[in-house]
Design an enzyme around this catalytic site. Sequence first.
Site, PDB file in Angstrom:
ATOM      1  CE  LYS A  76      -6.602  -5.970  -7.024  1.00 52.73           C
ATOM      2  NZ  LYS A  76      -5.230  -6.420  -6.715  1.00 52.73           N
ATOM      3  CE  LYS A 120      -2.923 -13.218  -4.555  1.00 52.10           C
ATOM      4  NZ  LYS A 120      -2.900 -12.142  -5.561  1.00 52.10           N
TER       5      LYS A 120
END
Length: 326
Positions: free
Chosen positions: A106, A213
């Site tokens: 991240k 997803k």
Amino acid sequence: MLPDLADLLADAHVVALPMRVRFRGITTREALVLRGPAGWTEFSPFVEYDDTEAAAWLRAAIDFGWTDHDAAADSVPVNATVPAIAPDAVADLLGRYPGCTTAKVKVAEPGTTLDDDVARVAEVRRVMGPSAAVRVDANGFWSVDRATAALERLAPYDLQYAEQPCATVPELADLRSRTAGLGVRIAADESVRRASDPLAVARAGAADVLVVKAQPLGGITAARSLVAEAGLPCVVSSALDTSVGLGMGAFLAAAAMSPGYAAGLGTAAMFGTDVTTEPLLPVDGRVPVRRTAVSRDLLERNAASPERTAWWRARLERVHAVLAGA
């Protein structure tokens, strides 16, 4: 076919799972797990999503819980996920992902700097070695100028791709053009799962890779159709699911993911507990493709407060009405 609301609520449970580290701004993940004729399934749109956006997540829950999906493989490779942590915490965190040879890091987290991001990526590369695949994920927080500068500094760490460095499709297209000489591929996540037209990013030539997803795209069946139509390499990732939702993602990854990539489905390692005694944790860098057997004891121990349970059940009722109206 849309099941009756009573059928959805007949064996529905709201849980609040504590996380080992802050991720996506939260330290507890709430989810509603429910049992359908095909097995346990999950409805867990993030709390800030409105009912219209959450409708796709309910379609996914129904698709998985009311449809028998064949497993196209026994297991799928997964990546380690590195939140916006200090470099000295990287090695310990990566130890929770045994056998993983890919890491997603991240970056662009609010309150951090580009120097922080570079140090974190450098440490991941040092710990994992030169042969590992390292990705970064900015969640759309960079402008085109900032993303260009960031990728110039991060490119020497041999990135597999940069996930959603900018927020919009035109910005991604501009960035992809500006950074073509860096050798960093651009992956689209939010521009697929949160877009009114998930295929726009592919038509615009704004990405090299799609991150898909299962829950946000309406389930395994819908996501497989989108991937086939897009015609781009695909990486399947989680939406911070419990092991029930990760199982949904694993079925999708086995059926649709491009060879040579690891799925972002190792995130059970980020939770302190789960809804099952056999969580989908990485073993030798892979997770199994199977439905999750839920533990009634863990459902009770991890139950959300009565107020939060009522909130989720009311949300399910509203979103069911959205689907019924559609």
